[in-house]
Design an enzyme around this catalytic site. Structure first.
Site, PDB file in Angstrom:
ATOM      1  N   TYR A  89       0.597  -1.235   0.110  1.00 44.93           N
ATOM      2  CA  TYR A  89      -0.088  -0.120   0.113  1.00 44.93           C
ATOM      3  C   TYR A  89       1.036   1.290   0.174  1.00 44.93           C
ATOM      4  CZ  TYR A  89      -3.856  -3.282   1.120  1.00 44.93           C
ATOM      5  OH  TYR A  89      -4.186  -3.868   2.020  1.00 44.93           O
ATOM      6  N   LYS A 148      -3.293  -4.230  -9.041  1.00 46.17           N
ATOM      7  CA  LYS A 148      -3.387  -5.248  -8.050  1.00 46.17           C
ATOM      8  C   LYS A 148      -4.710  -4.187  -7.408  1.00 46.17           C
ATOM      9  CE  LYS A 148      -4.350  -8.887  -4.198  1.00 46.17           C
ATOM     10  NZ  LYS A 148      -5.804  -7.579  -3.214  1.00 46.17           N
ATOM     11  N   HIS A 193     -10.926  -7.497  -3.861  1.00 45.22           N
ATOM     12  CA  HIS A 193     -10.433  -7.397  -2.398  1.00 45.22           C
ATOM     13  C   HIS A 193     -10.420  -8.267  -2.001  1.00 45.22           C
ATOM     14  CE1 HIS A 193      -6.986  -4.928   0.144  1.00 45.22           C
ATOM     15  NE2 HIS A 193      -7.419  -5.453   1.115  1.00 45.22           N
TER      16      HIS A 193
HETATM   17  C1  FNR Z   1      -7.690 -10.038   1.301  1.00 41.19           C
HETATM   18  N1  FNR Z   1      -6.619  -8.825   0.970  1.00 41.19           N
HETATM   19  C2  FNR Z   1      -5.277  -7.874   0.831  1.00 41.19           C
HETATM   20  N2  FNR Z   1      -5.207  -7.506  -0.347  1.00 41.19           N
HETATM   21  C3  FNR Z   1      -4.377  -7.000  -1.008  1.00 41.19           C
HETATM   22  O1  FNR Z   1      -3.559  -6.697  -1.015  1.00 41.19           O
HETATM   23  N3  FNR Z   1      -3.545  -6.776   0.961  1.00 41.19           N
HETATM   24  C4  FNR Z   1      -3.842  -7.113   1.972  1.00 41.19           C
HETATM   25  O2  FNR Z   1      -2.986  -7.225   2.721  1.00 41.19           O
HETATM   26  C5  FNR Z   1      -4.762  -8.278   2.063  1.00 41.19           C
HETATM   27  N4  FNR Z   1      -5.170  -8.771   3.143  1.00 41.19           N
HETATM   28  C6  FNR Z   1      -6.190  -9.373   3.221  1.00 41.19           C
HETATM   29  C7  FNR Z   1      -6.937 -10.429   4.177  1.00 41.19           C
HETATM   30  C8  FNR Z   1      -8.247 -10.199   4.431  1.00 41.19           C
HETATM   31  C9  FNR Z   1      -8.157 -11.181   5.984  1.00 41.19           C
HETATM   32  C10 FNR Z   1      -8.800 -11.292   3.207  1.00 41.19           C
HETATM   33  C11 FNR Z   1      -9.186 -12.148   3.028  1.00 41.19           C
HETATM   34  C12 FNR Z   1      -7.919 -10.633   2.418  1.00 41.19           C
HETATM   35  C13 FNR Z   1      -7.418  -9.641  -0.424  1.00 41.19           C
HETATM   36  C14 FNR Z   1      -6.833 -10.793  -1.310  1.00 41.19           C
HETATM   37  O3  FNR Z   1      -5.712 -10.244  -1.885  1.00 41.19           O
HETATM   38  C15 FNR Z   1      -7.794 -11.066  -1.904  1.00 41.19           C
HETATM   39  O4  FNR Z   1      -8.198 -10.051  -3.312  1.00 41.19           O
HETATM   40  C16 FNR Z   1      -8.740 -11.569  -2.351  1.00 41.19           C
HETATM   41  O5  FNR Z   1      -8.877 -12.095  -0.878  1.00 41.19           O
HETATM   42  C17 FNR Z   1      -9.014 -12.808  -3.097  1.00 41.19           C
HETATM   43  O6  FNR Z   1     -10.237 -13.200  -2.512  1.00 41.19           O
HETATM   44  P1  FNR Z   1     -10.983 -15.227  -1.989  1.00 41.19           P
HETATM   45  O7  FNR Z   1      -9.907 -15.751  -2.485  1.00 41.19           O
HETATM   46  O8  FNR Z   1     -10.884 -14.282  -0.458  1.00 41.19           O
HETATM   47  O9  FNR Z   1     -12.222 -15.279  -1.950  1.00 41.19           O
END
Ligand code: FNR
Length: 359
Positions: free
Chosen positions: A130, A228, A252
């Site tokens: 980020y 992303k 996300h």
């Molecule tokens: C995330 N995701 C996420 N994305 C990202 O870019 N940085 C992050 O720190 C996080 N943290 C995060 C925590 C948790 C608990 C979840 C469930 C998701 C989003 C992640 O990279 C991804 O886009 C999604 O989780 C994909 O969907 P599914 O496989 O969970 O359905």
């Protein structure tokens, strides 16, 4: 663990293993959680057009992402705070990635330091970032990633503000201490009410981030940059024009803007405008090998797995994560065989039928 036959069953195990606050944090989505349901439901509306009498006695799932070979087009999505799921945190996940011969995208909000993850893991790692208001903090992390042998930077662009995750608000979820930022600032925010994750995000994240900032990121790193959080053809084109090396179609995991589309429903329009110029990765709702196949048929180079990985980690550490990946790989292999596709290159658009198509 032995009784488990599919990835969805890990969610129940994780629910039993985790304190409610952490389970809710991992499983939840934004507001009505409409997009959360849709991410999975939309896959169910896509059917196969399988071919028969093809020699499928050998199936090869291997592929390459940014030139790095992986055993199957199934990668680990960046998810925050793995130590909430298991004491070994990201180091356990990284070991599973290495054993499964796949790529792990380590979250900027990881509980373990990126150097710890690097020291434990010879898998190819990308670092998700980020951009903080204090840009020097982000720049320093990118430098550390280069030094620690990370191979790409994944810039997450769908969090100018944190989505309203109501379970976290109710639970007053505390943003835990993240050792990556030790000495820089505390991530452990305990607001008097609401979610500490939200309070930390609004304090730290730079909501002014825009397309011009890709140049800034480019000026501080030689690593390939992936963006992303792309959901439209308009933004996919901007990403190509900005010169990034890849995009991730993602909402996300439905944790940001509720009623944004299920990712699988927008993949094809994005693949179409990108026109093969850069790789398109995909995440959101992938729970079956059939889902992996559908995403590839609609043009993704690989999928990222989010929640099932943390559920596997919560259920049984490194072995749990390995089992999640193995199950998806096994299902994907069978899907390839039953669809008449011995290699990844054999999977084409004509192997699936989307709901808007007539035969
Ligand atoms: C995330 N995701 C996420 N994305 C990202 O870019 N940085 C992050 O720190 C996080 N943290 C995060 C925590 C948790 C608990 C979840 C469930 C998701 C989003 C992640 O990279 C991804 O886009 C999604 O989780 C994909 O969907 P599914 O496989 O969970 O359905």
């Amino acid at each position: 663990m032995d009784q488990i036959v599919n990835v969805n069953e890990f969610q129940e195990l994780a629910k039993k293993a985790l304190p409610k606050m952490y389970y809710d944090f991992y499983s939840g989505g934004a507001e009505d959680q409409h997009t959360l349901k849709e991410n999975e439901e939309a896959f169910r509306r896509i059917m196969f057009r399988p071919r028969v009498l093809v020699d499928v006695s050998k199936i090869d799932m291997s592929t390459k992402i940014l030139g790095y070979p992986i055993s199957a087009p199934i990668m680990i999505a960046p998810t925050a705070n793995h130590q909430l799921a298991h004491p070994e945190g990201e180091t356990a996940t990284a070991k599973a990635a290495a054993a499964s011969n796949t790529i792990m995208i380590v979250s900027y909000m990881a509980s373990c330091t990126i150097e710890e993850v690097a020291s434990i893991c010879n898998a190819v790692r990308f670092l998700q970032i980020y951009v903080y208001k204090r840009r020097e903090v982000t720049a320093q992390m990118v430098k550390r990633a280069e030094k620690a042998g990370f191979k790409a930077i994944v810039l997450t662009v769908d969090v100018p503000r944190l989505g309203r995750r109501e379970a976290d608000i109710k639970n007053k979820m505390i943003s835990p201490k993240l050792r990556n930022f030790e000495g820089l600032f505390s991530t452990e925010v305990r607001p008097s009410e609401g979610s500490g994750v939200e309070a930390f995000a609004s304090r730290a994240l730079d909501a002014s981030l825009n397309w011009k900032d890709i140049e800034w990121l480019r000026s501080i790193t030689k690593l390939p940059i992936l963006v992303k959080g792309i959901l439209t053809r308009e933004d996919a084109l901007k990403a190509v024009e900005a010169g990034v090396e890849g995009i991730v179609v993602s909402n996300h995991g439905a944790r940001q803007l509720d009623y944004s589309p299920a990712t699988i429903t927008v993949l094809e329009e994005i693949v179409h405008v990108v026109g093969g110029r850069i790789p398109v990765l995909f995440d959101g709702g992938v729970r079956r090998g059939t889902d992996v196949f559908k995403a590839l048929a609609l043009g993704a180079q690989a999928v990222l797995i989010g929640r099932p990985i943390v559920f596997g980690l919560a259920a049984n550490g490194e072995d749990g994560v390995r089992k999640v990946i193995d199950m998806l790989k096994n299902e994907f292999e069978i899907t390839m065989a039953l669809s008449g596709c011995p290699t990844i290159n054999d999977i084409t658009r004509s192997h699936v039928r989307t709901p808007d198509e007539r035969l």
